[in-house]
Design a protein around this motif. Structure first.
Motif, PDB file in Angstrom:
ATOM      1  N   GLY A   6       6.546  46.656  48.337  1.00 44.98           N
ATOM      2  CA  GLY A   6       5.878  47.253  47.181  1.00 44.98           C
ATOM      3  C   GLY A   6       5.784  46.333  45.972  1.00 44.98           C
ATOM      4  N   ILE A   7       5.908  45.046  46.203  1.00 41.53           N
ATOM      5  CA  ILE A   7       5.906  44.102  45.068  1.00 41.53           C
ATOM      6  C   ILE A   7       4.612  44.199  44.263  1.00 41.53           C
ATOM      7  CG2 ILE A   7       5.000  42.139  46.379  1.00 41.53           C
ATOM      8  CD1 ILE A   7       6.821  40.323  44.900  1.00 41.53           C
ATOM      9  N   ASP A   8       3.524  44.616  44.923  1.00 40.80           N
ATOM     10  CA  ASP A   8       2.255  44.786  44.201  1.00 40.80           C
ATOM     11  C   ASP A   8       2.276  46.004  43.289  1.00 40.80           C
ATOM     12  OD1 ASP A   8       2.549  46.148  46.640  1.00 40.80           O
ATOM     13  OD2 ASP A   8       0.399  46.500  46.820  1.00 40.80           O
ATOM     14  N   ILE A   9       3.250  46.887  43.472  1.00 37.72           N
ATOM     15  CA  ILE A   9       3.336  48.082  42.626  1.00 37.72           C
ATOM     16  C   ILE A   9       4.264  47.833  41.426  1.00 37.72           C
ATOM     17  CG2 ILE A   9       3.955  50.546  42.583  1.00 37.72           C
ATOM     18  CD1 ILE A   9       3.542  50.425  45.696  1.00 37.72           C
ATOM     19  N   TRP A  10       5.451  47.276  41.695  1.00 38.48           N
ATOM     20  CA  TRP A  10       6.438  47.119  40.624  1.00 38.48           C
ATOM     21  C   TRP A  10       6.524  45.695  40.076  1.00 38.48           C
ATOM     22  CZ3 TRP A  10       9.891  43.383  41.844  1.00 38.48           C
ATOM     23  CH2 TRP A  10      10.107  43.108  43.206  1.00 38.48           C
ATOM     24  N   GLY A  11       5.921  44.734  40.785  1.00 38.35           N
ATOM     25  CA  GLY A  11       6.227  43.330  40.496  1.00 38.35           C
ATOM     26  C   GLY A  11       5.504  42.696  39.311  1.00 38.35           C
ATOM     27  N   ASP A  12       4.365  43.254  38.891  1.00 37.93           N
ATOM     28  CA  ASP A  12       3.644  42.744  37.732  1.00 37.93           C
ATOM     29  C   ASP A  12       3.399  41.235  37.809  1.00 37.93           C
ATOM     30  OD1 ASP A  12       2.326  43.229  35.366  1.00 37.93           O
ATOM     31  OD2 ASP A  12       4.092  42.862  34.103  1.00 37.93           O
ATOM     32  N   ASN A  13       3.199  40.730  39.022  1.00 40.26           N
ATOM     33  CA  ASN A  13       2.955  39.286  39.238  1.00 40.26           C
ATOM     34  C   ASN A  13       4.094  38.386  38.795  1.00 40.26           C
ATOM     35  OD1 ASN A  13       0.388  39.438  40.418  1.00 40.26           O
ATOM     36  ND2 ASN A  13      -0.490  39.876  38.395  1.00 40.26           N
ATOM     37  N   ASN A  14       5.274  38.958  38.592  1.00 39.67           N
ATOM     38  CA  ASN A  14       6.398  38.134  38.153  1.00 39.67           C
ATOM     39  C   ASN A  14       7.004  37.347  39.308  1.00 39.67           C
ATOM     40  OD1 ASN A  14       6.070  39.108  35.606  1.00 39.67           O
ATOM     41  ND2 ASN A  14       7.608  40.726  35.828  1.00 39.67           N
ATOM     42  N   PHE A  15       6.814  37.853  40.507  1.00 37.17           N
ATOM     43  CA  PHE A  15       7.360  37.201  41.699  1.00 37.17           C
ATOM     44  C   PHE A  15       6.270  37.179  42.761  1.00 37.17           C
ATOM     45  CE2 PHE A  15      10.801  39.074  39.313  1.00 37.17           C
ATOM     46  CZ  PHE A  15      11.694  38.025  39.233  1.00 37.17           C
ATOM     47  N   GLN A 283       8.570  51.580  44.593  1.00 37.97           N
ATOM     48  CA  GLN A 283       8.170  50.650  45.646  1.00 37.97           C
ATOM     49  C   GLN A 283       7.123  51.270  46.557  1.00 37.97           C
ATOM     50  OE1 GLN A 283      12.530  49.510  46.695  1.00 37.97           O
ATOM     51  NE2 GLN A 283      11.339  47.694  47.133  1.00 37.97           N
ATOM     52  N   HIS A 284       6.712  52.496  46.237  1.00 37.45           N
ATOM     53  CA  HIS A 284       5.769  53.194  47.113  1.00 37.45           C
ATOM     54  C   HIS A 284       4.649  53.797  46.277  1.00 37.45           C
ATOM     55  CE1 HIS A 284       8.726  52.896  50.363  1.00 37.45           C
ATOM     56  NE2 HIS A 284       9.619  53.112  49.417  1.00 37.45           N
ATOM     57  N   LYS A 285       3.433  53.645  46.766  1.00 32.55           N
ATOM     58  CA  LYS A 285       2.266  54.098  45.995  1.00 32.55           C
ATOM     59  C   LYS A 285       2.339  55.576  45.639  1.00 32.55           C
ATOM     60  CE  LYS A 285      -1.291  50.755  46.634  1.00 32.55           C
ATOM     61  NZ  LYS A 285      -0.661  49.839  47.628  1.00 32.55           N
ATOM     62  N   TYR A 286       2.884  56.374  46.573  1.00 27.24           N
ATOM     63  CA  TYR A 286       2.859  57.818  46.351  1.00 27.24           C
ATOM     64  C   TYR A 286       3.968  58.302  45.421  1.00 27.24           C
ATOM     65  CZ  TYR A 286       6.069  57.053  50.212  1.00 27.24           C
ATOM     66  OH  TYR A 286       7.068  56.557  51.013  1.00 27.24           O
ATOM     67  N   SER A 287       4.830  57.393  44.987  1.00 22.56           N
ATOM     68  CA  SER A 287       5.893  57.869  44.087  1.00 22.56           C
ATOM     69  C   SER A 287       5.857  57.139  42.752  1.00 22.56           C
ATOM     70  CB  SER A 287       7.262  57.687  44.750  1.00 22.56           C
ATOM     71  OG  SER A 287       7.484  56.318  45.036  1.00 22.56           O
ATOM     72  N   LYS A 288       4.671  56.718  42.342  1.00 22.99           N
ATOM     73  CA  LYS A 288       4.566  55.978  41.086  1.00 22.99           C
ATOM     74  C   LYS A 288       5.039  56.813  39.901  1.00 22.99           C
ATOM     75  CE  LYS A 288       1.040  53.086  40.335  1.00 22.99           C
ATOM     76  NZ  LYS A 288      -0.229  52.345  40.510  1.00 22.99           N
TER      77      LYS A 288
END
Ligand code: PLP
Length: 606
Positions: A6-15, A283-288
């Protein structure tokens, strides 16, 4: 299961994920694995907290840029200003980095206690804003007057009428020309949403009611303090999941501001919208957790205040924020070594097959040997059937402990192998089974110390391995920390599944990283079982883009941990020496006591 956790959800391009590792998305892009190994080569064991000042800078500049953009876009007349609320993270390695990376912004600090005020006074450059919230006694208010006398740009936010009376008293005693500025925190009739919503609304601990605001106004007028009254403040609570409550609060605060201004509060020139800007932990789209972006947030704030100013024919005030979580959470990553996989012993090597095995066990063994993708489903069912019968046979005394151990190992091996063989078939049954036979990972950290909000508020933090990311993880994972508390567990959750790799940690290292731990966790962390703050290090990048490890602080050693809870070190020392006598174990003992209290070696390297 996504291999990217889920890095594309929480990661904000930091990693970013590069082949098998997760890397810092900055300059030379080192992997977290490489940084971790470097620290461990220098002898530091146990969990490590990495701090990234460039991520603090990113958050501060994003905050300023978005508000300044909105101000320009809406042709807004006021300025944007901000302070960092110290309660979110007071640790020196954070605060020093924060002040260092935000110099160009005139970014200040917010204090909520005397100790935090001392940090603010000593760390904020003269002229940068300091705001003081929370309950204040006469001493604290006097400290504010002293700080103003030093030249600090300090605002006391009054949370109740009693505080204002104390200010009037202290003002009379100090009788100085330069005084702190005054802000008034309002008690909103609208409330926030989410886990932390208690900071706003009628039931809130903080703020003045409309009756009290009027009384405060007239008190200030009577005591010639209207010149100091420059800010209206509110805070609707942390981790605001949606923006609607903020809009309501803004309308309320804006109208109070306009009323006081038109009533005669001539120095009023700022609205402080508190903190609450949320962070996406999911880390999951459905629990943003959030349904807005910073740009929308900034637009709404600027637009709404502009509207009110126009309707009430007042100048547009400066906009002030105290966002903490948004600034601090992404800056730190906790790296934790996995010490053990609970079912590691269920491997072929541990089998103790006899020359003459009970028939069901021989059959299990054959099933295991002949397992392939076309028969896996059938053999799996057979194996599950056999284990039931075998356990019954054991209870009735027909097979011995070795037989039972063999059955358990074989079934475990069959299930594991089937899962791999059948993983592309998307069988519901397999998923259920897979989730039932979770692997337990013993992890070298204390959840109470490092992610207390998981324990206290069920707040999830993104977690993932820092290596092997090119391999599909197949083990549904439950994490156990090293405290002796059954709450020290992150149980596998069907709704928010975490899968990890099947590794043999006696042969290779395996590390898990917890992200977004930079806000609130460190100081809320408790020393349960006397596991203290982990070893920490600041990761800076030089002109060539290479990273450098600075300001390493090792987790406290065992003697210091005890001294911290007020054991007398010298008394402990005497007792130990008395008990051990002239033994040559003394040196060994003192070597152990000089080390930190995290688990050192279960396997060779951890
Ligand atoms: C805690 C607090 C903040 C920070 O809130 P975040 O949600 O971390 O942004 C800001 N202002 C006040 C008054 C607070 O108590």
């Amino acid at each position: 299961m996504n291999r990217n956790y889920g890095i594309d959800i929480w990661g904000d391009n930091n990693f970013i994920i590069k082949k098998s590792t997760i890397n810092v998305n900055h300059k030379s892009q080192p992997s977290l694995l490489e940084i971790t190994q470097k620290i461990r080569r220098d002898g530091y064991k146990g969990p490590v907290l990495l701090r990234f000042p460039h991520l603090i800078k990113k958050q501060v500049s994003t905050l300023y840029n978005e508000f300044n953009r909105a101000i320009k876009e809406f042709e807004y007349g006021g300025d944007f200003q901000a302070v960092f609320p110290l309660k979110v993270n007071q640790f020196p390695n954070f605060v020093h980095s924060l002040m260092d990376v935000s110099k160009e912004y005139n970014y200040g600090l917010e204090a909520g206690s005397k100790a935090e005020l001392l940090i603010a006074i000593t760390q904020t450059p003269i002229g940068y804003p300091i705001t003081v919230n929370g309950f204040k006694d006469k001493e604290m208010i006097s400290l504010c007057f002293i700080a103003s006398n030093m030249g600090h740009n300090l605002t006391i936010t009054i949370e109740g009428l009693g505080e204002l009376r104390t200010i009037i008293e202290v003002d009379r005693e100090f009788n100085q020309d330069i005084k702190p500025k005054i802000g008034v925190r309002i008690r909103l009739h609208s409330t926030g949403v989410g886990k932390w919503a208690k900071s706003g609304g009628y039931g809130s601990k903080f703020g003045l009611t409309s009756t009290e605001i009027l009384e405060a106004y007239y008190l200030m007028e009577k005591h010639n303090l209207l010149e100091q009254l420059w800010m209206i403040h509110f805070h609707i609570g942390s981790q605001m999941s949606e923006i609607a409550p903020l809009k309501k609060a803004l309308r309320e605060a804006g109208n109070i501001y306009a009323d006081l201004k038109n009533r005669g509060a001539y120095a009023l020139s700022a609205i402080n919208i508190g903190g609450g800007l949320a962070v996406e932990y999911s880390q999951h789209k459905y629990s943003k957790e959030i349904n807005y972006e910073l740009s929308e947030f900034a637009n709404d704030v600027v637009f709404l205040i502009k509207e009110i100013a126009k309707n009430k024919k007042i100048d547009e005030p400066d906009i002030f924020t105290e966002s903490g979580r948004f600034i601090a959470s992404s800056h730190s990553v906790l790296i934790t070594p996995v010490l053990e996989l609970f079912s590691q012993d269920y491997n072929e090597k541990s089998l103790r097959l006899k020359n003459n095995n009970p028939p069901l066990i021989s059959e299990l063994y054959e099933l295991y040997l002949e397992l392939n993708s076309s028969n896996a489903r059938e053999y799996l069912h057979d194996a599950l059937d056999h284990i039931e019968s075998l356990l019954t046979l054991f209870d009735l005394g027909y097979i011995d402990l070795e037989d039972r151990s063999n059955s358990e190992i074989l079934v475990h091996l069959i299930v594991k192998k089937s899962i791999v063989l059948l993983q592309n078939e998307g069988l519901e049954e397999l998923k259920k089974l897979q989730n039932k036979i979770q692997e337990r990972y013993l992890v070298n950290f204390s959840l109470f110390q490092s992610i207390p909000d998981f324990w206290g508020l069920q707040q999830n933090f993104p977690m993932m391995p820092i290596d092997k990311l090119d391999i599909e993880p197949t083990n549904p994972a439950t994490l156990w920390d090293i405290t002796c508390d059954s709450d020290g567990e992150i149980a596998f959750d069907d709704n928010l599944p975490l899968y990890l790799h099947d590794v043999d940690v006696t042969k290779e290292e395996y590390f898990l990283a917890f992200f977004l731990t930079g806000a609130y966790q460190e100081v809320l962390g408790m020393n349960h079982n006397l596991f203290t703050h982990p070893t920490e290090v600041v990761v800076n990048f030089d002109e060539n883009g290479e990273y450098r490890l600075d300001k390493l602080i090792e987790s406290q050693n065992i003697m210091d941990v005890l001294e911290d809870i007020n054991y007398d070190k010298s008394v402990l020392d005497k007792k130990l020496k008395l008990q051990i006598g002239k033994s040559d174990l003394l040196g060994k003992l003192y070597l152990y006591l000089s080390e930190n209290s995290y688990i050192k070696t279960i396997q060779a390297n951890n």
